[in-house]
Motif scaffolding. Structure first.
Motif, PDB file in Angstrom:
ATOM      1  N   ASP A 153       0.813  -1.217   0.000  1.00 26.80           N
ATOM      2  CA  ASP A 153       0.000   0.000   0.000  1.00 26.80           C
ATOM      3  C   ASP A 153       0.846   1.266   0.000  1.00 26.80           C
ATOM      4  O   ASP A 153       0.334   2.359   0.229  1.00 26.80           O
ATOM      5  CB  ASP A 153      -0.943  -0.006   1.218  1.00 26.80           C
ATOM      6  CG  ASP A 153      -1.976  -1.116   1.140  1.00 26.80           C
ATOM      7  OD1 ASP A 153      -2.532  -1.323   0.050  1.00 26.80           O
ATOM      8  OD2 ASP A 153      -2.219  -1.787   2.160  1.00 26.80           O
ATOM      9  N   ARG A 154       2.170   1.109  -0.268  1.00 26.75           N
ATOM     10  CA  ARG A 154       3.059   2.273  -0.331  1.00 26.75           C
ATOM     11  C   ARG A 154       3.780   2.395  -1.671  1.00 26.75           C
ATOM     12  O   ARG A 154       4.220   3.474  -2.036  1.00 26.75           O
ATOM     13  CB  ARG A 154       4.098   2.194   0.798  1.00 26.75           C
ATOM     14  CG  ARG A 154       3.500   2.340   2.181  1.00 26.75           C
ATOM     15  CD  ARG A 154       4.539   2.201   3.273  1.00 26.75           C
ATOM     16  NE  ARG A 154       5.583   3.200   3.221  1.00 26.75           N
ATOM     17  CZ  ARG A 154       6.498   3.388   4.164  1.00 26.75           C
ATOM     18  NH1 ARG A 154       6.472   2.620   5.248  1.00 26.75           N
ATOM     19  NH2 ARG A 154       7.420   4.311   4.043  1.00 26.75           N
ATOM     20  N   LEU A 184      -3.548  -6.186  -8.677  1.00 25.41           N
ATOM     21  CA  LEU A 184      -3.439  -5.743 -10.061  1.00 25.41           C
ATOM     22  C   LEU A 184      -4.641  -6.158 -10.899  1.00 25.41           C
ATOM     23  O   LEU A 184      -4.866  -5.609 -11.973  1.00 25.41           O
ATOM     24  CB  LEU A 184      -2.154  -6.299 -10.687  1.00 25.41           C
ATOM     25  CG  LEU A 184      -1.648  -5.581 -11.949  1.00 25.41           C
ATOM     26  CD1 LEU A 184      -1.303  -4.137 -11.637  1.00 25.41           C
ATOM     27  CD2 LEU A 184      -0.427  -6.302 -12.512  1.00 25.41           C
ATOM     28  N   VAL A 185      -5.427  -7.115 -10.427  1.00 27.98           N
ATOM     29  CA  VAL A 185      -6.570  -7.605 -11.217  1.00 27.98           C
ATOM     30  C   VAL A 185      -7.597  -6.510 -11.497  1.00 27.98           C
ATOM     31  O   VAL A 185      -7.956  -6.282 -12.650  1.00 27.98           O
ATOM     32  CB  VAL A 185      -7.212  -8.827 -10.524  1.00 27.98           C
ATOM     33  CG1 VAL A 185      -8.540  -9.193 -11.201  1.00 27.98           C
ATOM     34  CG2 VAL A 185      -6.267 -10.017 -10.578  1.00 27.98           C
ATOM     35  N   PRO A 186      -8.106  -5.786 -10.488  1.00 28.19           N
ATOM     36  CA  PRO A 186      -9.071  -4.723 -10.810  1.00 28.19           C
ATOM     37  C   PRO A 186      -8.490  -3.653 -11.727  1.00 28.19           C
ATOM     38  O   PRO A 186      -9.202  -3.101 -12.576  1.00 28.19           O
ATOM     39  CB  PRO A 186      -9.421  -4.138  -9.423  1.00 28.19           C
ATOM     40  CG  PRO A 186      -9.125  -5.237  -8.462  1.00 28.19           C
ATOM     41  CD  PRO A 186      -7.936  -5.939  -9.029  1.00 28.19           C
ATOM     42  N   ALA A 187      -7.180  -3.373 -11.587  1.00 28.49           N
ATOM     43  CA  ALA A 187      -6.544  -2.371 -12.445  1.00 28.49           C
ATOM     44  C   ALA A 187      -6.431  -2.845 -13.891  1.00 28.49           C
ATOM     45  O   ALA A 187      -6.281  -2.023 -14.801  1.00 28.49           O
ATOM     46  CB  ALA A 187      -5.154  -2.035 -11.903  1.00 28.49           C
ATOM     47  N   SER A 188      -6.513  -4.161 -14.108  1.00 26.12           N
ATOM     48  CA  SER A 188      -6.416  -4.718 -15.461  1.00 26.12           C
ATOM     49  C   SER A 188      -7.783  -4.849 -16.128  1.00 26.12           C
ATOM     50  O   SER A 188      -7.870  -5.194 -17.303  1.00 26.12           O
ATOM     51  CB  SER A 188      -5.752  -6.100 -15.415  1.00 26.12           C
ATOM     52  OG  SER A 188      -4.461  -6.025 -14.860  1.00 26.12           O
ATOM     53  N   GLN A 189      -8.857  -4.584 -15.361  1.00 28.40           N
ATOM     54  CA  GLN A 189     -10.206  -4.686 -15.909  1.00 28.40           C
ATOM     55  C   GLN A 189     -10.677  -3.326 -16.434  1.00 28.40           C
ATOM     56  O   GLN A 189     -10.078  -2.282 -16.148  1.00 28.40           O
ATOM     57  CB  GLN A 189     -11.183  -5.156 -14.825  1.00 28.40           C
ATOM     58  CG  GLN A 189     -10.969  -6.579 -14.369  1.00 28.40           C
ATOM     59  CD  GLN A 189     -11.977  -6.972 -13.298  1.00 28.40           C
ATOM     60  OE1 GLN A 189     -11.799  -6.674 -12.117  1.00 28.40           O
ATOM     61  NE2 GLN A 189     -13.048  -7.636 -13.719  1.00 28.40           N
ATOM     62  N   HIS A 224      -1.710   2.544  -8.314  1.00 27.82           N
ATOM     63  CA  HIS A 224      -0.964   3.465  -7.466  1.00 27.82           C
ATOM     64  C   HIS A 224      -1.653   3.582  -6.112  1.00 27.82           C
ATOM     65  O   HIS A 224      -2.872   3.816  -6.049  1.00 27.82           O
ATOM     66  CB  HIS A 224      -0.885   4.851  -8.123  1.00 27.82           C
ATOM     67  CG  HIS A 224      -0.094   4.860  -9.396  1.00 27.82           C
ATOM     68  ND1 HIS A 224       1.279   4.943  -9.413  1.00 27.82           N
ATOM     69  CD2 HIS A 224      -0.489   4.779 -10.696  1.00 27.82           C
ATOM     70  CE1 HIS A 224       1.707   4.927 -10.652  1.00 27.82           C
ATOM     71  NE2 HIS A 224       0.657   4.825 -11.456  1.00 27.82           N
ATOM     72  N   PRO A 225      -0.918   3.445  -5.035  1.00 29.79           N
ATOM     73  CA  PRO A 225      -1.530   3.648  -3.720  1.00 29.79           C
ATOM     74  C   PRO A 225      -1.844   5.122  -3.509  1.00 29.79           C
ATOM     75  O   PRO A 225      -1.251   5.994  -4.157  1.00 29.79           O
ATOM     76  CB  PRO A 225      -0.446   3.175  -2.751  1.00 29.79           C
ATOM     77  CG  PRO A 225       0.836   3.336  -3.502  1.00 29.79           C
ATOM     78  CD  PRO A 225       0.501   3.088  -4.943  1.00 29.79           C
ATOM     79  N   PRO A 226      -2.781   5.429  -2.629  1.00 23.87           N
ATOM     80  CA  PRO A 226      -3.100   6.836  -2.353  1.00 23.87           C
ATOM     81  C   PRO A 226      -1.873   7.586  -1.858  1.00 23.87           C
ATOM     82  O   PRO A 226      -1.066   7.058  -1.098  1.00 23.87           O
ATOM     83  CB  PRO A 226      -4.179   6.749  -1.262  1.00 23.87           C
ATOM     84  CG  PRO A 226      -4.735   5.368  -1.379  1.00 23.87           C
ATOM     85  CD  PRO A 226      -3.618   4.504  -1.844  1.00 23.87           C
ATOM     86  N   ALA A 227      -1.713   8.817  -2.310  1.00 22.99           N
ATOM     87  CA  ALA A 227      -0.584   9.648  -1.878  1.00 22.99           C
ATOM     88  C   ALA A 227      -0.698   9.954  -0.388  1.00 22.99           C
ATOM     89  O   ALA A 227      -1.780  10.220   0.126  1.00 22.99           O
ATOM     90  CB  ALA A 227      -0.551  10.939  -2.679  1.00 22.99           C
ATOM     91  N   GLN A 228       0.438   9.899   0.287  1.00 22.46           N
ATOM     92  CA  GLN A 228       0.464  10.189   1.717  1.00 22.46           C
ATOM     93  C   GLN A 228       1.804  10.799   2.075  1.00 22.46           C
ATOM     94  O   GLN A 228       2.857  10.246   1.735  1.00 22.46           O
ATOM     95  CB  GLN A 228       0.228   8.916   2.538  1.00 22.46           C
ATOM     96  CG  GLN A 228       0.020   9.190   4.025  1.00 22.46           C
ATOM     97  CD  GLN A 228      -0.307   7.903   4.776  1.00 22.46           C
ATOM     98  OE1 GLN A 228       0.117   6.826   4.405  1.00 22.46           O
ATOM     99  NE2 GLN A 228      -1.079   8.032   5.838  1.00 22.46           N
ATOM    100  N   LYS A 229       1.780  11.932   2.732  1.00 23.36           N
ATOM    101  CA  LYS A 229       3.017  12.592   3.124  1.00 23.36           C
ATOM    102  C   LYS A 229       3.751  11.757   4.165  1.00 23.36           C
ATOM    103  O   LYS A 229       3.140  11.131   5.028  1.00 23.36           O
ATOM    104  CB  LYS A 229       2.717  13.985   3.692  1.00 23.36           C
ATOM    105  CG  LYS A 229       2.149  14.960   2.659  1.00 23.36           C
ATOM    106  CD  LYS A 229       1.908  16.321   3.280  1.00 23.36           C
ATOM    107  CE  LYS A 229       1.359  17.304   2.241  1.00 23.36           C
ATOM    108  NZ  LYS A 229       1.106  18.636   2.822  1.00 23.36           N
ATOM    109  N   ALA A 230       5.073  11.737   4.035  1.00 22.77           N
ATOM    110  CA  ALA A 230       5.886  10.934   4.950  1.00 22.77           C
ATOM    111  C   ALA A 230       5.661  11.331   6.400  1.00 22.77           C
ATOM    112  O   ALA A 230       5.648  10.492   7.289  1.00 22.77           O
ATOM    113  CB  ALA A 230       7.362  11.072   4.585  1.00 22.77           C
TER     114      ALA A 230
END
Length: 395
Positions: A61-62, A113-118, A181-187
């Motif tokens: 998730d990162r 990756l499966v949902p991203a490939s649909q 891509h995982p959701p953007a998150q500040k360090a």
């Protein structure tokens, strides 16, 4: 089209996995202490996903999923090459363990990756069903192909073929261009690694239906995994059949899984996945009870066919349930938690099966497996019914 190509490449990799398992079992069985070594081989294939998968899951998730897959599949390819040239048993087992550690990351990554490939808005269950269908074909063809190839070209070339299958899958992942891509998150806002590890199980339990479904499935697997050990004695002792019949039963179970993943699971809408999980549990339990109580050759083939259908329904449904209910930024850790629970249940059930078969017999063991599976499904039924009542009441 993109999903079909990914599923086909995964099916090729599934054949490669089977080739390696069969080749190593044949090779190690001939060593001193062969039975113990083979058992250790199986154990090393499961342990990392139980204990390490949740620990390394925050990576999922990162980091962008394709990057993870390419790195891990490339590593699996290199390990396969080293394994092909390994001679000493400790070195072989160490390489198997390292490969299993890596699989604790790439298995949930492939699910992500499966949902991203649909196509956008497509039913995730249909995607997971297609992946399962190709893996079922691999599981069906792999054992026979492995036995043939080990005799024709030797163990080393079989292991190299498996290594190549990982390379093929890595190349396909790159060329397809699917990205997750995982959701953007500040360090600065990112929690500690340990806190992120805890997110996986917490994400499952945050939704009552999802949490109950995941636990119910793991408990059911604890019982259904008894069949792996009991099926051999059931075929040869209870039915009095030759070894070839046992092999045919294993193949028929794979056919049942293939039928389910191609004709049944893809047609079930996303909203029906909890019901599909329950139906799979009830069908699995009923089939195992019938195998134990009414042993006969026709009933055996019908029963294991239904076991295969049920197994695919359960496997596909839990993945679709997680994707549909867990926040996108937590799905990797949730998948890792599900895999850890299920593989832990498989290990426990397999360990209990030997003593149970020895004490009660194969038929009684299958009956226990069926009753336990049916009992484990009851909480899922109650949770889904409660969720439906809440929706009706709120409407």
């Amino acid at each position: 089209m993109r999903l079909t190509v990914l599923a086909a490449a995964n099916g090729v990799s599934s054949v490669g996995d089977t080739l390696t398992v069969v080749a190593l079992m044949l090779a190690l069985q001939n060593q001193s202490g062969g039975s113990f070594t083979v058992s250790l081989l199986v154990l090393l294939g499961l342990l990392p996903s139980v204990f390490l998968a949740p620990v390394v899951a925050p990576l999922l998730d990162r980091v962008e999923t394709t990057r993870i897959l390419v790195a891990t599949l490339t590593a699996r390819c290199l390990i396969g090459v080293l394994l092909a040239f390994a001679v000493d048993v400790p070195w072989i087992l160490m390489l198997v363990a390292v490969g299993s550690v890596i699989s604790a990351v790439d298995s949930p990554a492939l699910m992500l990756l499966v949902p991203a490939s649909q196509k956008p808005g497509a039913n995730p269950a249909a995607g997971y069903a297609r992946m399962d269908a190709f893996r079922s074909v691999g599981a069906l063809a792999g054992p026979a192909l492995a036995g043939l190839l080990v005799g024709l070209i030797g163990v080393r070339w079989v292991l190299l073929a498996d290594a190549a299958s990982y390379g093929v899958l890595a190349v396909v992942v790159i060329l397809l261009g699917a990205r997750r891509h995982p959701p953007a998150q500040k360090a600065a806002a990112r929690p500690s690694w340990f806190q992120q590890v805890r997110v996986g199980p917490a994400a499952l339990m945050a939704n009552r239906t999802v949490g109950t479904a995941a636990i119910a499935l793991a408990v059911a697997i604890l019982f259904t995994s008894l069949i792996t050990v009991a099926e051999v004695g059931y075929a040869t002792t209870v039915l009095g059949a030759p070894a070839a019949v046992y092999g045919a039963l294993v193949s028929v179970q794979a056919v049942g899984r293939l039928v389910s993943s191609t004709l049944i699971a893809p047609r079930l809408p996303e909203a029906r996945q909890p019901a599909a999980l329950i139906a799979g549990g009830l069908l699995m339990g009923g089939a195992l009870v019938s195998l134990g109580l009414w042993p006969s050759m026709p009933a055996a083939f019908a029963g294991v066919f239904l076991v295969g259908i049920a197994n695919a329904l359960q496997s596909i449904a839990i993945r679709a349930i997680v994707v549909g209910a867990v926040e996108r930024g937590e799905q990797g850790r949730a998948f890792a938690a599900v895999i850890a629970m299920n593989n832990g249940a498989t290990m426990a059930g397999t360990a209990a099966a030997g003593p149970l078969v020895a004490a009660a017999g194969a038929a009684a063991t299958l009956t226990v497996a069926g009753v336990g599976t049916l009992t484990a499904t009851v909480p899922a039924i109650l949770a889904v019914r409660a969720a439906a009542n809440r929706v009706t009441g709120s409407g």
